[in-house]
Each structure stands twice: as C-alpha cells, then as structure tokens.
Design an enzyme around this catalytic site. Structure first.
Site, PDB file in Angstrom:
ATOM      1  N   CYS A 241      32.965  42.503  25.008  1.00 25.08           N
ATOM      2  CA  CYS A 241      32.443  43.108  23.726  1.00 25.08           C
ATOM      3  C   CYS A 241      33.549  44.095  22.889  1.00 25.08           C
ATOM      4  O   CYS A 241      33.723  44.963  23.620  1.00 25.08           O
ATOM      5  CB  CYS A 241      30.925  43.687  23.558  1.00 25.08           C
ATOM      6  SG  CYS A 241      29.932  42.365  24.507  1.00 25.08           S
TER       7      CYS A 241
ATOM      8  N   ARG B  75      38.200  40.823  23.272  1.00 28.40           N
ATOM      9  CA  ARG B  75      37.178  41.546  24.056  1.00 28.40           C
ATOM     10  C   ARG B  75      35.895  40.541  24.262  1.00 28.40           C
ATOM     11  O   ARG B  75      35.163  41.073  25.160  1.00 28.40           O
ATOM     12  CB  ARG B  75      36.602  42.899  23.610  1.00 28.40           C
ATOM     13  CG  ARG B  75      38.019  43.919  23.446  1.00 28.40           C
ATOM     14  CD  ARG B  75      37.313  45.232  22.989  1.00 28.40           C
ATOM     15  NE  ARG B  75      36.470  45.776  23.841  1.00 28.40           N
ATOM     16  CZ  ARG B  75      36.985  46.447  25.005  1.00 28.40           C
ATOM     17  NH1 ARG B  75      38.067  46.522  25.044  1.00 28.40           N
ATOM     18  NH2 ARG B  75      36.057  47.126  25.559  1.00 28.40           N
TER      19      ARG B  75
ATOM     20  N   TRP C 102      31.025  39.220  24.228  1.00 32.35           N
ATOM     21  CA  TRP C 102      31.065  38.285  25.466  1.00 32.35           C
ATOM     22  C   TRP C 102      29.870  38.442  26.343  1.00 32.35           C
ATOM     23  O   TRP C 102      29.321  39.652  26.511  1.00 32.35           O
ATOM     24  CB  TRP C 102      32.115  38.925  26.308  1.00 32.35           C
ATOM     25  CG  TRP C 102      32.569  38.084  27.452  1.00 32.35           C
ATOM     26  CD1 TRP C 102      33.449  37.278  27.672  1.00 32.35           C
ATOM     27  CD2 TRP C 102      32.215  38.341  28.752  1.00 32.35           C
ATOM     28  NE1 TRP C 102      33.549  36.640  28.717  1.00 32.35           N
ATOM     29  CE2 TRP C 102      32.737  37.395  29.512  1.00 32.35           C
ATOM     30  CE3 TRP C 102      31.195  39.266  29.445  1.00 32.35           C
ATOM     31  CZ2 TRP C 102      32.498  37.289  30.961  1.00 32.35           C
ATOM     32  CZ3 TRP C 102      31.105  39.144  30.969  1.00 32.35           C
ATOM     33  CH2 TRP C 102      31.787  38.183  31.644  1.00 32.35           C
TER      34      TRP C 102
ATOM     35  N   ASN D  38      28.335  47.785  23.788  1.00 32.20           N
ATOM     36  CA  ASN D  38      29.238  47.251  24.837  1.00 32.20           C
ATOM     37  C   ASN D  38      28.862  47.770  26.192  1.00 32.20           C
ATOM     38  O   ASN D  38      28.868  48.983  26.289  1.00 32.20           O
ATOM     39  CB  ASN D  38      30.599  47.605  24.546  1.00 32.20           C
ATOM     40  CG  ASN D  38      31.622  46.984  25.596  1.00 32.20           C
ATOM     41  OD1 ASN D  38      31.362  46.379  26.245  1.00 32.20           O
ATOM     42  ND2 ASN D  38      32.783  47.860  25.622  1.00 32.20           N
ATOM     43  N   GLY D  39      28.679  46.876  27.277  1.00 29.71           N
ATOM     44  CA  GLY D  39      28.441  47.628  28.644  1.00 29.71           C
ATOM     45  C   GLY D  39      27.140  46.654  29.017  1.00 29.71           C
ATOM     46  O   GLY D  39      26.748  45.443  28.611  1.00 29.71           O
TER      47      GLY D  39
ATOM     48  N   GLU E 244      50.394  34.422  40.469  1.00 26.71           N
ATOM     49  CA  GLU E 244      50.330  34.894  39.034  1.00 26.71           C
ATOM     50  C   GLU E 244      50.432  33.458  38.078  1.00 26.71           C
ATOM     51  O   GLU E 244      49.828  33.407  37.138  1.00 26.71           O
ATOM     52  CB  GLU E 244      51.437  35.898  38.745  1.00 26.71           C
ATOM     53  CG  GLU E 244      51.295  36.359  37.162  1.00 26.71           C
ATOM     54  CD  GLU E 244      49.913  36.849  36.549  1.00 26.71           C
ATOM     55  OE1 GLU E 244      49.008  37.009  37.237  1.00 26.71           O
ATOM     56  OE2 GLU E 244      49.749  37.104  35.157  1.00 26.71           O
TER      57      GLU E 244
ATOM     58  N   LYS F 234      47.738  32.022  35.655  1.00 21.36           N
ATOM     59  CA  LYS F 234      48.181  31.922  34.235  1.00 21.36           C
ATOM     60  C   LYS F 234      47.860  30.689  33.633  1.00 21.36           C
ATOM     61  O   LYS F 234      47.210  30.362  32.724  1.00 21.36           O
ATOM     62  CB  LYS F 234      49.845  32.143  33.825  1.00 21.36           C
ATOM     63  CG  LYS F 234      50.224  33.422  33.874  1.00 21.36           C
ATOM     64  CD  LYS F 234      49.717  34.401  32.638  1.00 21.36           C
ATOM     65  CE  LYS F 234      48.534  34.945  33.090  1.00 21.36           C
ATOM     66  NZ  LYS F 234      48.318  36.330  33.775  1.00 21.36           N
TER      67      LYS F 234
ATOM     68  N   GLU G 256      43.986  29.945  33.833  1.00 15.32           N
ATOM     69  CA  GLU G 256      43.122  30.659  32.578  1.00 15.32           C
ATOM     70  C   GLU G 256      43.320  30.256  31.469  1.00 15.32           C
ATOM     71  O   GLU G 256      42.502  30.320  30.531  1.00 15.32           O
ATOM     72  CB  GLU G 256      43.112  32.094  32.717  1.00 15.32           C
ATOM     73  CG  GLU G 256      44.365  32.880  32.442  1.00 15.32           C
ATOM     74  CD  GLU G 256      44.523  34.390  32.594  1.00 15.32           C
ATOM     75  OE1 GLU G 256      43.478  35.139  32.523  1.00 15.32           O
ATOM     76  OE2 GLU G 256      45.732  34.856  32.760  1.00 15.32           O
TER      77      GLU G 256
ATOM     78  N   HIS H  96      48.912  23.720  56.838  1.00 16.16           N
ATOM     79  CA  HIS H  96      47.703  24.013  57.652  1.00 16.16           C
ATOM     80  C   HIS H  96      46.609  23.745  56.550  1.00 16.16           C
ATOM     81  O   HIS H  96      45.701  24.038  56.965  1.00 16.16           O
ATOM     82  CB  HIS H  96      47.799  25.425  57.651  1.00 16.16           C
ATOM     83  CG  HIS H  96      48.675  25.906  58.803  1.00 16.16           C
ATOM     84  ND1 HIS H  96      49.171  25.452  60.053  1.00 16.16           N
ATOM     85  CD2 HIS H  96      49.890  26.556  58.389  1.00 16.16           C
ATOM     86  CE1 HIS H  96      50.160  25.982  60.551  1.00 16.16           C
ATOM     87  NE2 HIS H  96      50.514  26.632  59.552  1.00 16.16           N
TER      88      HIS H  96
ATOM     89  N   LYS I 153      39.210  40.379  27.577  1.00 10.52           N
ATOM     90  CA  LYS I 153      40.460  41.071  27.826  1.00 10.52           C
ATOM     91  C   LYS I 153      40.224  42.207  28.909  1.00 10.52           C
ATOM     92  O   LYS I 153      40.915  42.219  29.890  1.00 10.52           O
ATOM     93  CB  LYS I 153      41.179  41.682  26.831  1.00 10.52           C
ATOM     94  CG  LYS I 153      42.468  42.387  26.964  1.00 10.52           C
ATOM     95  CD  LYS I 153      43.515  41.425  27.410  1.00 10.52           C
ATOM     96  CE  LYS I 153      44.743  42.237  27.495  1.00 10.52           C
ATOM     97  NZ  LYS I 153      45.716  41.497  28.178  1.00 10.52           N
TER      98      LYS I 153
HETATM   99  O1  M6R Z   1      42.794  45.860  32.605  1.00  8.29           O
HETATM  100  P1  M6R Z   1      43.082  45.168  34.252  1.00  8.29           P
HETATM  101  O2  M6R Z   1      44.485  45.167  34.426  1.00  8.29           O
HETATM  102  O3  M6R Z   1      42.266  46.124  35.154  1.00  8.29           O
HETATM  103  O4  M6R Z   1      42.472  43.457  34.207  1.00  8.29           O
HETATM  104  C1  M6R Z   1      42.336  43.100  35.283  1.00  8.29           C
HETATM  105  C2  M6R Z   1      42.049  41.629  35.348  1.00  8.29           C
HETATM  106  O5  M6R Z   1      40.839  41.315  34.385  1.00  8.29           O
HETATM  107  C3  M6R Z   1      43.257  40.735  34.358  1.00  8.29           C
HETATM  108  O6  M6R Z   1      44.581  40.864  34.942  1.00  8.29           O
HETATM  109  C4  M6R Z   1      42.766  39.410  34.192  1.00  8.29           C
HETATM  110  O7  M6R Z   1      42.994  38.843  35.320  1.00  8.29           O
HETATM  111  C5  M6R Z   1      43.677  38.804  33.229  1.00  8.29           C
HETATM  112  N1  M6R Z   1      42.861  37.885  32.353  1.00  8.29           N
HETATM  113  C6  M6R Z   1      44.867  38.082  33.573  1.00  8.29           C
HETATM  114  O8  M6R Z   1      45.675  37.328  32.847  1.00  8.29           O
END
Ligand code: M6R
Length: 610
Positions: A2, A27, A74, A100-101, A483, A487, A490, A506, A605
């Site tokens: 949010c 957000r 969100w 937000n929260g 990673e 990527k 997501e 395995h 985010k």
């Molecule tokens: O702000 P942060 O680095 O703590 O966030 C951690 C994860 O939420 C963040 O890296 C998330 O996995 C991203 N969507 C990755 O692209």
C-alpha cells in the site's frame, strides 16, 4: 504494501494525489482511491484495479479541493473491491482514513464498535480506524487520532482527513514508513520519497509513535506522549535523488531502466571505499579490537536480498575465513538463533522496511549482537534500528523486481568482506589490491553485457512459451541461479526452480523433458568441468541448455543451444556480471508474454507486513 499520500496546498489536490499515487503504485495496485475536502464536504472516489481506473473516473467526474488523501492498495484483509478500497470513512461521512499496515486486533475493535452503534461496511482492518477517530473526536483531530492509534495493535502509516478541518491532514506511523515532504506553501505526506520529489527534496521522516499535523504552511510533530517536537529538533533530510531518477527516462519500463543503471549504481556504491590500500568502512561501528573479536557472521534477508546474502557468505568465508550463516528473516526471527556479542549480524534490505528483517534486527540486538544494515533507502526504518548502516547508492528502484539494488548489495557486501579480511589479516595487501582493482572494472564489464541484449532477446524468443525452467550452477553460480529463477518466476509467471547443479541427480532431474529448458551458470572456475558434466546429464534427457559462460569459452559451445557470454572475472566476483544476462532474459521473456514487468501480479515492492 500500500502507498499513501496526502496533500495540503494551493495546487489541484486530485492531480497531486494521482501523481503521487502513480509514483507509489509499485507498493500495491489492486485498487486505489482519494478523498478530498470539496465545498465543506468529503468527496471520496475509489476504484478497483490499477490506478488508471481511478484516473478515468476522476476525468469523468473531477474532484476539486486543496486538501486530500490518497491510497493505492495491496490487499491484506478483504479482497480487492471498491468497498474495500481506501479511503475509508466513519459513520457520519466526515472523516476519511488511508492506511498502510495491518491492524492485528481489528476483529476485537470491530465488535466493540458495532456494539456501540457504528456501522462498518468493508471487510478491511482499516475501517475500524475511521470509526475509532469518530468516537474520540471532540473538536481536536490530533487528539482523536492519538486516542485511536493508542487502541491499535499492529502496524500503521495513516493519513486522516476531517471535513471540519479543511486545511489539515493528520498523519501517524508505527512500523510502516511515512514521510512529510516540506514544500513552499504546501506540504505532502507520503509512504515513500518518489511521491514528493516533484514538490520538494526536503523530507521529514516521521518516527514510530509520532503524529504530524500538516497544513500548507506548517508541520507540527507530536511524540507518542503528546508533547510537541520543537521545530529546531525536527530532523529534515535533503534527498539527493531528483525526479528524473524516479522516472522512466525513455525506457519502456522501470525494470529495464534499472537494469541499465547497474554500472552507475555499483560505481556509486564503491566510491571512496578503498584509500591507500585500506578498505574504508566506518559503518561497521566497532573498533578494530571489537572487529577482531568477532567469531562469526549471521546474515538475514528476504527474497533477492537473501540471494545477495548467499553471495556474501562465500566472500566472507573465503576471504576473512569466518563462518557465515545465512537465513531468511522470517525463519530467523522464530528460530531461537544462536548468536551472541561475538556475532556480527548483517541485515540486507533494499527498502529498509521489510517487516521480517526488521524483527530479525531487533531479535539479534536483544541477544547482544552488533547489527549492520545494508539498505538503499535513506531514513528507512532499518537505519534507525541497526547499529551501523552501509548504504547502497543505487538510486530509487521502482520496478517491483529488484535488479540494480541486488548488484549494488553485492558490491557493498564485497566491501564488507574485504574489510573483515583486512581486520582478520587473512588477505595480504597484494591480493586485496588485486581484488579491489577487479571489483572496480565490473561496471565496465556489465556495459559489455548490454551489447548482448539482442542475442538475449532472441534466446527469449525461443523459450517464452515454456511451462517451466530449471536454473543450475555451482559455487557462486548457485545464488546467481536462485536469483535468475526468482526474476523469471516473479515477472513472467513461468515456474522456475534453482538447484546446485550437483543436486540434480538427487531428484530434480526427474523434471527434465524436452519442454523444460535448463539455464546453467557455467562460468570459469574450479567447478567448471563439474557443471559441464551436469549439463551433459540434462541434455541426455532432452533438455535444451542456455549457458551463462565466460566470453571466449569455446569449449562450452557444443554443450549448449545458447551461450550468453560475460567478461572474464575472478570467480569470487562473478555473481554480479553473471546475474545481468539472467535479468535481461527474464525481462524479455516476460515482455513477450505481455506481462507487466514493473508491477507483477500479487506482489508489492516492500513487504511491510509479516
Ligand atoms: O526490501 P527488501 O530487500 O527487504 O525486500 C526483500 C524482498 O521482498 C525482495 O527482494 C523481493 O523478493 C523482490 N520482489 C525481488 O525481486
């Protein structure tokens, strides 16, 4: 999780709110709304879906006024719907709230409020706040908000508007980010800096428990006990980023722009860190003796930041010969971790607001450990909770998928690893200088990878319809593969898994078919031949292979359908360059699938809730 924004000033409030929300949409983006005070009444407009739906509604029926609040959601409590969209109003329609929260005791509060005659119409936790403010209101909005937030358990950043206070917004926060941008004859409240940059670069970060009374000409701040913070004691930060840094600048998407900003982000993060052969890291906030007494390192982080942590484990163990444990923050906080005052805890969080990582920081400090935070956001929550803060200087990252902040984190962690090695005396001066020189050429190496973008896009052309992809590597190749898989999944919604290449036989090799391409991180190093063997195993079972390999490696060609080259780098420093082609591969695949790469479904985010 949010985004909230509030504006008081002489500009068209709806336009300012919509502009701010556009910069906060990363957000959360399942519904959006605004409330403005118009002709002595509250006008609340909300729409489900992306912000564009709200923009269209306001074009058809404009809202005028000089004070207002807005929200992009969100969903946590209650599905995305117009009724659950913020702002939420009280029974009388005089008060509007954006939040937000998460309010953990909202069911109890809801029962109490309905018993006393309040009518709540949404499924959200937020709505109770509007009704609590209503029940405590006796002419003073700050007092009513203060009494209301005292009843809340959980986290909140709030904007509160009252019809009878037309030139004022009350803002409050606890465990969710909130800033006030100080303008000339106007002030703007927001969840994050990009929303205020059009109006000001002077920012007041609100502290936990504080309440702000924001009017066009003044920002009055009250501590939790009700005492007013003297103006001279109010912390005002000057933001270095300009608006351009938070805009697309000619790129089709923020994600692509941010991928291309990596050389700069890394250079900025490394700047001034090596002087006369000595690694500069005063952020470690300990004397050489204390640093020497450290016996181990514990790294906590989530998502992409966790992957940066795994890279750091290898660097610290290899260079400083200290044992390193890496754990995702959501597990760490409940794991009764074995840490003490000889443990250095490194909390990696680009946003500085990730709830689980913040909880981990508190847990670690309670157990006597020193905590150093690695973050990209000045003034973020983690900067106030950790003992020391090492900033990445990547500039604002708007795309939900982390790219430039990931490689900048690795750059910062490389500095930390070198520093620890220097303190422990485990690397001689010559080796340290050699490594530093090699680190400094990585930004230029990334620039050469960009020249490969057309080839990476052609590769994406062949695989964008895959149902599943596997990513494998060894050593440094493991976090790179993890990673790369994150990527891809997501932003393209293709199922992707990452495994240490030696683990394939395995179990995961059972997944291999002609329809499941394998991305193999095959950079030159001490396990190169082993990875090539693993590639042969998957190819024997029909897999097509995309290899990330060192430029000039002719041996890999017969073993892969596609070879994506990266410049030669010492193995220990290969994680950054090896990650870049995988970011571009995920990007092009997602684009070919018509996915919104900047705002992938179900994500936000910064994850400010547990
Ligand atoms: O702000 P942060 O680095 O703590 O966030 C951690 C994860 O939420 C963040 O890296 C998330 O996995 C991203 N969507 C990755 O692209």
């Amino acid at each position: 999780m949010c985004g909230i924004v509030g504006y008081v000033g002489s500009k068209s409030v709806a336009q300012v709110l919509l502009g701010g929300l556009a910069r906060l949409e990363y957000r959360g983006y399942d519904s959006a709304g605004i409330a403005v005070i118009e002709n002595g009444e509250l006008n609340v407009v909300r729409r489900v879906g992306k912000l564009a739906n709200l923009v269209n509604a306001l074009e058809a029926s404009p809202a005028e006024g000089v004070t207002g609040i807005g929200h992009t959601r969100w969903a946590t409590h209650g599905r995305p719907s117009e009724g659950n969209a913020h702002p939420h109003a009280d029974c009388s329609g005089r008060i509007a709230v954006v939040h937000n929260g998460i309010i953990e005791n909202y069911i109890e509060l809801r029962t109490e409020l309905t018993t006393t005659g309040h009518v709540l119409s949404s499924e959200t936790d937020t709505e109770v706040i509007a009704h609590l403010v209503e029940s405590y209101y006796a002419g003073d909005l700050v007092e009513a908000t203060s009494k209301a937030v005292a009843r809340l358990e959980g986290s909140y950043a709030l904007g509160v508007l009252h019809r009878d206070h037309p030139g004022e917004i009350v803002a409050a926060r606890k465990d969710s980010p909130l800033i006030v941008g100080k303008g000339e004859g106007e002030n703007i409240v927001a969840s994050d800096i990009p929303a205020v940059l059009e109006y000001t670069r002077e920012v007041i970060p609100l502290h936990d428990g504080q309440i702000a009374l924001v009017s066009a000409d003044a920002v009055r701040i009250f501590d939790e006990d009700g005492s007013e913070v003297a103006e001279s004691e109010t912390e005002i930060m000057h933001v270095e980023w300009d608006l351009e840094a938070a805009e697309k600048g000619g790129y089709e998407d923020f994600m692509l722009k941010e991928i291309y900003e990596q050389p700069k982000a890394i250079r900025e993060t490394l700047r001034g860190r090596f002087v006369d052969g000595q690694v500069q890291l005063s952020e470690l906030v300990m004397s050489e003796e204390e640093a020497l007494a450290l016996s181990r390192v514990f790294i906590i982080a989530c998502g992409t930041s966790y992957h940066a942590g795994i890279v750091a484990k290898t660097l610290i163990e290899q260079w400083a010969r200290m044992p390193v444990e890496v754990q995702v923050s959501s597990e760490f906080r409940y794991s009764d971790p074995i840490i003490d005052d000889e443990t250095l805890v490194v909390a990696i969080t680009q946003s500085g607001e990730t709830a689980d990582t913040l909880a981990g920081v508190r847990e670690a400090r309670e157990r006597g450990a020193k905590v150093i935070a690695i973050t990209n956001v000045v003034g973020s929550r983690v900067t106030r909770e950790a003992d020391g803060v090492l900033y990445t200087h990547a500039g604002p990252e708007i795309g939900v998928a982390a790219t430039k902040t990931f490689t900048a984190q690795i750059a910062a962690l490389t500095v930390l690893a070198l520093k620890l090695a220097q303190v422990k005396g485990t690397l001689d001066d010559e080796r340290t200088r050699y490594l530093w020189d090699e680190i400094c050429v990585i930004p230029a190496a990334i620039e050469t990878i960009f020249a490969e973008a057309p080839a990476i896009e052609r590769c994406a052309d062949e695989y964008y319809n895959s149902a599943s992809m596997l990513f494998i590597g060894r050593g440094m190749g493991v976090p790179v593969a993890m990673e790369g898989a994150l990527k891809l999944k997501e932003i393209s919604y293709i199922h992707a898994e990452a495994y240490p290449a030696g683990e394939m036989k395995h179990g995961p090799i059972a997944l291999i078919t002609e329809e499941s391409p394998v991305v193999a991180v095959t950079i030159q190093g001490h396990t190169y031949e082993k990875v090539v063997s693993n590639i042969q195993e998957v190819r024997a079972r029909g897999a097509q292979v995309i290899a990330i390999a060192t430029a000039g490696d002719a041996d890999i060609k017969p073993h892969a359908e596609h070879v994506l080259p990266i410049p030669a780098t010492p193995e220990s420093l290969s994680a950054i360059p090896a990650s870049v082609p995988l970011q571009l591969l995920a990007y092009y695949i997602a684009k070919k699938r018509d996915c919104n790469v900047d705002q992938p479904r179900n994500l936000a985010k910064s994850v400010t809730v547990e």
